[in-house]
Motif scaffolding. Structure first.
Motif, PDB file in Angstrom:
ATOM      1  N   ALA A   2      54.283  12.708  44.004  1.00  0.00           N
ATOM      2  CA  ALA A   2      54.846  14.012  44.318  1.00  0.00           C
ATOM      3  C   ALA A   2      55.806  13.873  45.492  1.00  0.00           C
ATOM      4  O   ALA A   2      55.685  12.988  46.322  1.00  0.00           O
ATOM      5  CB  ALA A   2      53.733  14.977  44.686  1.00  0.00           C
ATOM      6  N   GLU A   3      56.779  14.753  45.520  1.00  0.00           N
ATOM      7  CA  GLU A   3      57.708  14.789  46.641  1.00  0.00           C
ATOM      8  C   GLU A   3      57.888  16.259  46.994  1.00  0.00           C
ATOM      9  O   GLU A   3      58.163  17.089  46.131  1.00  0.00           O
ATOM     10  CB  GLU A   3      59.046  14.188  46.196  1.00  0.00           C
ATOM     11  N   ALA A   4      57.729  16.561  48.244  1.00  0.00           N
ATOM     12  CA  ALA A   4      57.808  17.958  48.656  1.00  0.00           C
ATOM     13  C   ALA A   4      59.208  18.518  48.433  1.00  0.00           C
ATOM     14  O   ALA A   4      60.192  17.876  48.760  1.00  0.00           O
ATOM     15  CB  ALA A   4      57.444  18.088  50.122  1.00  0.00           C
ATOM     16  N   PRO A  10      59.541  33.953  51.095  1.00  0.00           N
ATOM     17  CA  PRO A  10      59.070  32.922  52.022  1.00  0.00           C
ATOM     18  C   PRO A  10      57.874  32.197  51.416  1.00  0.00           C
ATOM     19  O   PRO A  10      57.023  32.831  50.784  1.00  0.00           O
ATOM     20  CB  PRO A  10      58.640  33.707  53.266  1.00  0.00           C
ATOM     21  N   ASN A  11      57.816  30.875  51.569  1.00  0.00           N
ATOM     22  CA  ASN A  11      56.617  30.173  51.130  1.00  0.00           C
ATOM     23  C   ASN A  11      55.892  29.585  52.329  1.00  0.00           C
ATOM     24  O   ASN A  11      56.463  29.438  53.412  1.00  0.00           O
ATOM     25  CB  ASN A  11      56.939  29.107  50.086  1.00  0.00           C
ATOM     26  N   THR A  12      54.639  29.287  52.120  1.00  0.00           N
ATOM     27  CA  THR A  12      53.820  28.778  53.218  1.00  0.00           C
ATOM     28  C   THR A  12      53.731  27.258  53.172  1.00  0.00           C
ATOM     29  O   THR A  12      52.717  26.673  53.563  1.00  0.00           O
ATOM     30  CB  THR A  12      52.412  29.401  53.173  1.00  0.00           C
ATOM     31  N   SER A  13      54.779  26.652  52.694  1.00  0.00           N
ATOM     32  CA  SER A  13      54.810  25.189  52.597  1.00  0.00           C
ATOM     33  C   SER A  13      54.398  24.545  53.920  1.00  0.00           C
ATOM     34  O   SER A  13      54.885  24.927  54.976  1.00  0.00           O
ATOM     35  CB  SER A  13      56.225  24.766  52.219  1.00  0.00           C
ATOM     36  N   TYR A  24      50.254  13.820  50.417  1.00  0.00           N
ATOM     37  CA  TYR A  24      50.823  12.810  49.548  1.00  0.00           C
ATOM     38  C   TYR A  24      51.254  13.404  48.202  1.00  0.00           C
ATOM     39  O   TYR A  24      52.402  13.258  47.784  1.00  0.00           O
ATOM     40  CB  TYR A  24      49.798  11.704  49.349  1.00  0.00           C
ATOM     41  N   TYR A  25      50.332  14.086  47.526  1.00  0.00           N
ATOM     42  CA  TYR A  25      50.660  14.655  46.224  1.00  0.00           C
ATOM     43  C   TYR A  25      50.971  16.142  46.311  1.00  0.00           C
ATOM     44  O   TYR A  25      51.418  16.749  45.340  1.00  0.00           O
ATOM     45  CB  TYR A  25      49.514  14.415  45.231  1.00  0.00           C
ATOM     46  N   LEU A  26      50.695  16.756  47.454  1.00  0.00           N
ATOM     47  CA  LEU A  26      51.011  18.171  47.671  1.00  0.00           C
ATOM     48  C   LEU A  26      50.388  19.075  46.622  1.00  0.00           C
ATOM     49  O   LEU A  26      50.982  20.084  46.229  1.00  0.00           O
ATOM     50  CB  LEU A  26      52.524  18.364  47.700  1.00  0.00           C
ATOM     51  N   PRO A  36      52.637  17.399  38.989  1.00  0.00           N
ATOM     52  CA  PRO A  36      52.754  17.322  40.443  1.00  0.00           C
ATOM     53  C   PRO A  36      54.213  17.490  40.904  1.00  0.00           C
ATOM     54  O   PRO A  36      55.132  16.972  40.266  1.00  0.00           O
ATOM     55  CB  PRO A  36      52.197  15.923  40.756  1.00  0.00           C
ATOM     56  N   ILE A  37      54.376  18.192  41.993  1.00  0.00           N
ATOM     57  CA  ILE A  37      55.690  18.577  42.492  1.00  0.00           C
ATOM     58  C   ILE A  37      56.601  17.366  42.690  1.00  0.00           C
ATOM     59  O   ILE A  37      56.178  16.331  43.186  1.00  0.00           O
ATOM     60  CB  ILE A  37      55.522  19.374  43.820  1.00  0.00           C
TER      61      ILE A  37
END
Lengths: 258, 258, 258, 258
Positions: free
Chosen positions: C244-246, D69-72, D105-107, D156-157
């Motif tokens: 994954a990559e943000a 807005p996101n809470t990333s 890592y994988y978010l 996964p992102i």
């Protein structure tokens, strides 16, 4: 020896078997024997507990198989905890396959209630094997709560679709500190082999053995599939390649001679 | 007995093995033994024929394995036919795995030249096992020409991608009057199990055994995968379902009591 | 301009449409208009030729669409060649979609007879667009024989399974010197988009438009799918990643403040 | 009009776009315009709030786009809630894309903490759009807690793998009472088209637009992909078939004449 160790207990078989849906208990017993399994799940029902002469239990040799009661039918943490306690009170060992499935249609597990029940049961001394969606973060929470395994589903139960959650299962395996048992949806030996090739520690199968005309033959097939996948994982599988590569070194002589 | 019969000859193993790419002939011999295979393909090279002391052949026990010369390296029908004749002249049995691969990069088979060579070789008394793309109409032509099997590829050779040609393989199996051997691209026990579950009669594997650190361990794994798939096919696999189905009969008592 | 050029003729649309199976010719005409297509295939039948007032043809504006007769129903090269000649004799342009399908059940193309017919028709001056299995070596033979395109199938015709022959299609595209048109089995806009993203030059669709309750709406959807895939191919698609990559750069401030 | 309605607000576009990873804010702005999007997510960072002259925000026309807005970066419910409150305090509308991702890592999202944060934020009057694993039971819990959508991940992102969670997404869509937005992992127009064909209400894309050499071109492609999939869903897609079906009615005349 390549043994599976769960909560300090060693098993040479990596194939767990469920006991639902078989046409008869006799066919079930034959399938268990052919599977080589050492861990057998049984749904907790009052009848199991009140009637020791229950036909199902009579067909499962407790010296040979670890009886793993499951909380099938529990819709929330409270129900699951109650079922687990009933099983222990009735003389089962304190192992429990934790299933919390509020939706009667797809029988998918509830992440919130499963974690809640796991936390309670671990504190009460149970060895907890939770059935979950293939959710790596939930798997981490459960391991931190002290579960003995995590049991992510390959596909919705009874669908025979195989390891459809492959990406997440791979992450769960990579991050796991307890054995990962792929559970549900595995409908063919190639499915269990694939899970084991990915590095899963074990698998659980039920429907595919129970609904075939030949449960013992199919159980033997799954046993071989698990062993095949495990051995390949240990030997080291090659990666997929985009380009073809000749198996036979190309021969030059035909052209050389011309 | 569940035997594979090709051209009137019976085999108890359904796993054929290729001999290319192994790090040493000794590792290859160990892999052959562990695979349980009875049919071993070897690329035809001048050295095979002129030097009976050739190290590769010395490692293949002709009493135990049927040596199946292949025409690897042939770019057209003429070259393939020439290779097959050379093999027979050198004392091989008149069996040939027919490979015609004009493209040195992907090594995909040529349907036109393969059929042409097959027609010639069948007339000359060869037992012909042609390597082909998963093309059901071509497979029919070859069977009508008298080939002993058809060997459709699962994926381009050496890619380890598995049965990527699943739809066409299923049609070939359904229509076949000779054994169907899935060849090329099978890189894991789950892949060979899947081919066998579909009803393939046998598989051929090479790269996946040769490039692993433990060829004998991997060969054993593939052997189990083939047996697993075959047994499941015979026992009768369940179909995929869209809806989940509970393995454990739903228990009512928790709610009943409330 | 991003134009598709076949045999020296330019097209702005990359979506070809077949005319079979529509509930009415009027619905078909609406679908053609909504598709934006410029090439329309029609099965050659005697009625087409003997009766210019034929209802189907009356619904296809020959100024707007290139009418591409196909040899649907031909079981071998001879029949296909005869059909193509009949079409030209009746006044069609010398373009032909070459289909040779001996098996009435799966309608898969015959590689041998297709190449044979292509060689004859090219020599007679036809612009030949052959329908083939996704066989890279056959595709090369046809291109060497002078065909104007190759038209590999995505999946057996009418199955709506999408680009199941992805590995071989990718090789055909990589090696092609004429436009590659993915034909058959494409049952959704995502399927045609995928083919175009892979670098196919065009696609042909029929069943998915004809059997829906809203052929014009579906034709519009496929048109957008083709354009989407083409634009993405031109813009440059990213590769798949294992990790994954943000998307959102990780913010440090919450922890910084603590 | 086929509008997407979230929390009583209507949108004609079903493509949401994230703003991370673009090479420049100017390229990002061009991509937003080409995408036709009306909802744009932005990671909450102190700089956003303290500096209204922030370059990123200056490139997003607040009359044209709803800023989501996101809470990333939030690792638990507490951090996510704090971020959401900060955004509202700074003048944003009370909409929030809720992301709780403890694993850097994988978010992947945390089901437990996401539900906890959602419950708090809904009570505080936020319109909550939670990013989740494709878990149907969790999706139900969130909807019962009052979230305005659910946003299950496709893969996964940042992986560009497409709708790998297809089975569970289908169940989520079937059971949903709020819009389902497929988020993360969608790396090609064919992927978003597939999600929409399945009946998803919208999709969110970021990486695939940001990392291409031509973000505006790619954004246009994704826009078309979303429209293609939506139109096909509305028109009614045909099911997959196992058997081929001729597009062109078989002609009998060739044989009739013989």
């Amino acid at each position: 020896m390549d043994e599976l160790v769960i909560a300090g207990r060693s098993f040479s078989s990596r194939l767990m078997v469920g006991t639902g849906k078989f046409a008869s208990n006799s066919l079930m017993a034959d399938a268990l024997a052919a599977s080589g399994s050492q861990i057998v799940t049984v749904a907790l029902r009052r009848v199991d507990i009140d009637r020791p002469e229950d036909d199902l239990l009579a067909h499962i040799d407790r010296d040979k198989y670890l009886l793993l009661p499951n909380t099938s039918g529990a819709r929330d943490a409270e129900e699951a905890v109650r079922l687990a306690r009933l099983a222990r009170a009735a003389g089962c060992e304190p192992w429990v396959k934790l299933e919390v499935t509020p939706d009667p249609y797809y029988l998918l597990p509830d992440p919130i209630e499963t974690l809640k029940a796991a936390e309670i049961l671990v504190k009460e001394g149970f060895v907890v094997l939770p059935y979950i969606n293939a959710d790596p973060v939930l798997a981490k929470h459960l391991q931190e709560a002290g579960t003995a395994t995590v049991m992510p589903l390959g596909a919705p139960i009874g669908t025979n679709k195989g390891v459809r959650t492959r990406d997440n299962i791979a992450i769960i395996i990579e991050q796991a500190i307890v054995p990962v048992v792929v559970d549900a949806g595995l409908g063919a030996p190639s499915h269990v082999a694939e899970a084991m090739e990915m590095g899963a520690d074990a698998v659980l199968v039920n429907t595919a053995l129970a609904v075939t005309p030949d449960p013992a033959g199919m159980a033997h097939a799954f046993r071989l599939g698990v062993e095949a996948g495990r051995r390949a994982f240990l030997a080291g599988l090659p990666a997929q390649q985009q380009k073809a590569e000749a198996s036979s070194p190309l021969t030059g002589f035909l052209r050389d001679e011309q």
